[in-house]
Design a protein around this motif. Sequence first.
Motif, PDB file in Angstrom:
ATOM      1  N   ASP A 124      -2.910   2.007 -13.874  1.00 28.71           N
ATOM      2  CA  ASP A 124      -3.374   3.659 -14.539  1.00 28.71           C
ATOM      3  C   ASP A 124      -3.450   4.603 -13.234  1.00 28.71           C
ATOM      4  N   GLY A 125      -3.561   4.163 -12.135  1.00 22.48           N
ATOM      5  CA  GLY A 125      -3.466   5.075 -10.991  1.00 22.48           C
ATOM      6  C   GLY A 125      -3.586   4.243  -9.700  1.00 22.48           C
ATOM      7  N   VAL A 126      -3.388   5.095  -8.693  1.00 18.07           N
ATOM      8  CA  VAL A 126      -3.254   4.245  -7.367  1.00 18.07           C
ATOM      9  C   VAL A 126      -4.084   4.705  -6.269  1.00 18.07           C
ATOM     10  N   VAL A 127      -4.377   4.102  -5.163  1.00 24.92           N
ATOM     11  CA  VAL A 127      -5.223   4.280  -3.979  1.00 24.92           C
ATOM     12  C   VAL A 127      -3.993   4.539  -2.813  1.00 24.92           C
ATOM     13  N   VAL A 128      -4.130   5.533  -2.311  1.00 23.48           N
ATOM     14  CA  VAL A 128      -3.222   5.699  -1.294  1.00 23.48           C
ATOM     15  C   VAL A 128      -3.715   5.877   0.296  1.00 23.48           C
ATOM     16  N   VAL A 129      -3.296   4.840   0.913  1.00 25.53           N
ATOM     17  CA  VAL A 129      -3.875   5.240   2.225  1.00 25.53           C
ATOM     18  C   VAL A 129      -2.980   5.803   3.533  1.00 25.53           C
ATOM     19  N   ASN A 130      -3.764   6.153   4.520  1.00 23.82           N
ATOM     20  CA  ASN A 130      -3.077   6.859   5.651  1.00 23.82           C
ATOM     21  C   ASN A 130      -2.212   8.123   5.128  1.00 23.82           C
ATOM     22  N   PRO A 131      -2.887   9.229   4.394  1.00 20.88           N
ATOM     23  CA  PRO A 131      -2.099  10.356   3.979  1.00 20.88           C
ATOM     24  C   PRO A 131      -1.766  11.004   5.467  1.00 20.88           C
ATOM     25  N   GLN A 132      -0.327  11.505   5.393  1.00 27.61           N
ATOM     26  CA  GLN A 132       0.164  12.256   6.624  1.00 27.61           C
ATOM     27  C   GLN A 132       0.402  13.693   6.103  1.00 27.61           C
ATOM     28  N   LEU A 141       4.064  11.146  -6.438  1.00 25.22           N
ATOM     29  CA  LEU A 141       3.094  11.022  -7.048  1.00 25.22           C
ATOM     30  C   LEU A 141       2.715  12.155  -7.934  1.00 25.22           C
ATOM     31  N   GLU A 142       2.815  13.539  -7.467  1.00 31.50           N
ATOM     32  CA  GLU A 142       2.712  14.631  -8.250  1.00 31.50           C
ATOM     33  C   GLU A 142       3.972  14.546  -9.578  1.00 31.50           C
ATOM     34  N   SER A 143       5.358  14.323  -9.026  1.00 32.89           N
ATOM     35  CA  SER A 143       6.434  14.569 -10.203  1.00 32.89           C
ATOM     36  C   SER A 143       6.157  13.299 -11.107  1.00 32.89           C
ATOM     37  N   LEU A 144       5.629  12.196 -10.595  1.00 29.97           N
ATOM     38  CA  LEU A 144       5.542  11.133 -11.634  1.00 29.97           C
ATOM     39  C   LEU A 144       4.082  11.311 -12.589  1.00 29.97           C
ATOM     40  N   GLU A 145       3.098  12.330 -11.976  1.00 26.49           N
ATOM     41  CA  GLU A 145       2.097  12.524 -12.513  1.00 26.49           C
ATOM     42  C   GLU A 145       0.967  11.277 -12.668  1.00 26.49           C
ATOM     43  N   LEU A 146       1.377  10.468 -11.574  1.00 32.17           N
ATOM     44  CA  LEU A 146       0.411   9.308 -11.444  1.00 32.17           C
ATOM     45  C   LEU A 146      -0.683   9.709 -10.705  1.00 32.17           C
ATOM     46  N   PRO A 147      -2.119   9.247 -11.263  1.00 29.86           N
ATOM     47  CA  PRO A 147      -3.217   9.622 -11.026  1.00 29.86           C
ATOM     48  C   PRO A 147      -3.514   8.970  -9.472  1.00 29.86           C
ATOM     49  N   ALA A 148      -4.007   9.408  -8.729  1.00 28.65           N
ATOM     50  CA  ALA A 148      -4.107   8.981  -7.176  1.00 28.65           C
ATOM     51  C   ALA A 148      -5.355   9.559  -6.470  1.00 28.65           C
ATOM     52  N   VAL A 149      -5.868   8.422  -5.837  1.00 29.55           N
ATOM     53  CA  VAL A 149      -7.113   8.881  -4.542  1.00 29.55           C
ATOM     54  C   VAL A 149      -6.326   8.627  -3.280  1.00 29.55           C
ATOM     55  N   ALA A 150      -6.375   9.766  -2.453  1.00 27.86           N
ATOM     56  CA  ALA A 150      -5.982   9.576  -0.955  1.00 27.86           C
ATOM     57  C   ALA A 150      -7.534   9.229   0.009  1.00 27.86           C
ATOM     58  N   ILE A 151      -7.182   8.188   1.040  1.00 26.99           N
ATOM     59  CA  ILE A 151      -8.019   7.735   1.509  1.00 26.99           C
ATOM     60  C   ILE A 151      -8.269   8.570   3.078  1.00 26.99           C
TER      61      ILE A 151
END
Lengths: 340, 340
Positions: A124-132, A141-151
């Motif tokens: 239903d959503g993803v956790v994204v590590v190491n944002p650059q 993720l935006e175009s997919l509209e996949l809910p995400a949280v960046a760490i």
Amino acid sequence: MKRVTIKDIARAAKVSPTAVSFALNDKPGISAQTRERILTVAASMGWSPNPTARALSASKTNTIGLVIPRPNTSHLAERFYFNFIVGLQTTLHSSNYELLLHLADSVEDELETYRLWWAQRKVDGVVVVNPQEQDPRSSLLESLELPAVAIGDSMPGASAVLANDAQMMVEIAKHLVSREVSSLAYICGAATRLHAKRRITSLRNFAKTVVLSVEIASNTDFTEYAGYTETTKLLEKANPPQALIFENEILALGGLQALYDNDLTPGKQILLVSCEDSPICRVVKPSISAISRNPATLGEHAAQVLVSVLDGQPPHTVSEETPNVIVRDSSANNLNGTSH
Amino acid sequence: MKRVTIKDIARAAKVSPTAVSFALNDKPGISAQTRERILTVAASMGWSPNPTARALSASKTNTIGLVIPRPNTSHLAERFYFNFIVGLQTTLHSSNYELLLHLADSVEDELETYRLWWAQRKVDGVVVVNPQEQDPRSSLLESLELPAVAIGDSMPGASAVLANDAQMMVEIAKHLVSREVSSLAYICGAATRLHAKRRITSLRNFAKTVVLSVEIASNTDFTEYAGYTETTKLLEKANPPQALIFENEILALGGLQALYDNDLTPGKQILLVSCEDSPICRVVKPSISAISRNPATLGEHAAQVLVSVLDGQPPHTVSEETPNVIVRDSSANNLNGTSH
DNA sequence: CTGAAAGCGCTTACAG
DNA sequence: CTGAAAGCGCTTACAG
């Protein structure tokens, strides 16, 4: 033993499956006593929900995904990710979510995994590590509209849990200044990373408010050897820094060796602090002061944010608390030995 | 974008959904050319399977569960479990399985989790760590008929991946004997555990075949302090052992301190080997020889065994290869310094 | 070799 | 407040 289904309960309680579903899910449209009766029957028959059927029908998986880079040999990352996962799992479990884990061999692999997961409705959503900066994951993720949280850092189109790196550097600098340090160096990996930039800026800004000069030594590497090399270079300067801050304890270990090779007494002639803690910091001589952060807490917060977003909250950002310096021998006393 | 389903493909290819299902799953009962056409259409429409629907229909989840004790503060366990999970996940991913993780607060919690998972059909099988004698999990899994693989030791009613502890101890003992050691001690946690017993027996049996006396020092604890205490006791004996084998590197660290406090030179007057490796073993002086095992490999093997059982193989047991001693300063030379 | 149909266990409009 | 019905997307006997 045969599975007990909603239909069985309906038959036993002499109501429709709909009524049973409503009762079990605490939805309106059913009288209190009917609900009561249904729940009793369900319990007596030992019913438990079939998450698969639920997921199919509600087209919600109650699963969130985490992609991490396939581990090289860094025990730092191992400890971090393990505890991070522990934290994630703890919160997810109590919110009735599952965690799906993927080890990515490359950025492409990671992107492909998000695509696949979303296409197959595995998460239903993803956790994204190491944002650059300019992170390709962000646009996907935006175009997919996949809910995400960046760490750790913010990422366009995603919620985030911020690590408060800036304030952490101030804490370390304050600590060192209180030990009569007036010049220090920050030894880190590639200074171009979002994280590193933020830390460096913070350190420089703080330096303007007190009597403190700041140098930056960066290296693309995170090896002990890199720590040794960078420290050696700093020591060769006309005015070597009085204190060294290392991005992690492996670099610190190399730095320590460089000090010994230059006949300097760490913790006295020069103070040391590591931005990462590990058992190594405790066992070396002198023991190394370090920042201790709990990756499990970070994981819990990340899960909370994502789950709330999946529950309908708008995307949002939270910040971790500023961590403290665990003071050990490498910075227990004032510079040149007068006790603190 | 709307989801592409089997029905859509059937319509586009002018066949029945059944035919599509057969083609997609490579089942007999369909001509080669029809199959070909269907696959082409499916690909062109960008179809991907819905695992949830599949799971519901086939009543198979393609998920396996892993319960681990909620981490205390042991970085040993953290590293082990993380890499173990990495290994599991690697094999599972390529076999199209998912991993479900639970952190258990107690044995009861663990048992309850197996019950729940199986009742809700959340998993097809489970991986069980730390098998014990008279393990309550054994009987539960058997009565549930929940497919399982035990890690490290065998467990009635489950498949297993054996760790080869016995042979490992022989390797260590042989190594030490080659360094002219004729008496050694094994310092471990509670000697009553299955693992510990096996190791001790193996060591004693080997000692009968060469000129070697063996002592066992056990303590319920795994702290550095326990290592210090047990080593001190050994040193106070009339004939202290010439070499020490520690169950893990934390115990070894305490042992090292005890040697220094008794003015003994580790690696010369007394040799040391740790049964667990970590960066700590490399950074202390002298560096400590250690057994290195790859938990990821163990995880891969565990997944292979379980997946094959779920594919219809009868439960079975495999053994890990015997690991080698990584020789470092603590046992590089012969006893009393003659070079090896 | 091929297709129409029932079913996996649940949820959710829809009509009473 | 309550129930009969359709549907989520797939698989698998069953009948041609």
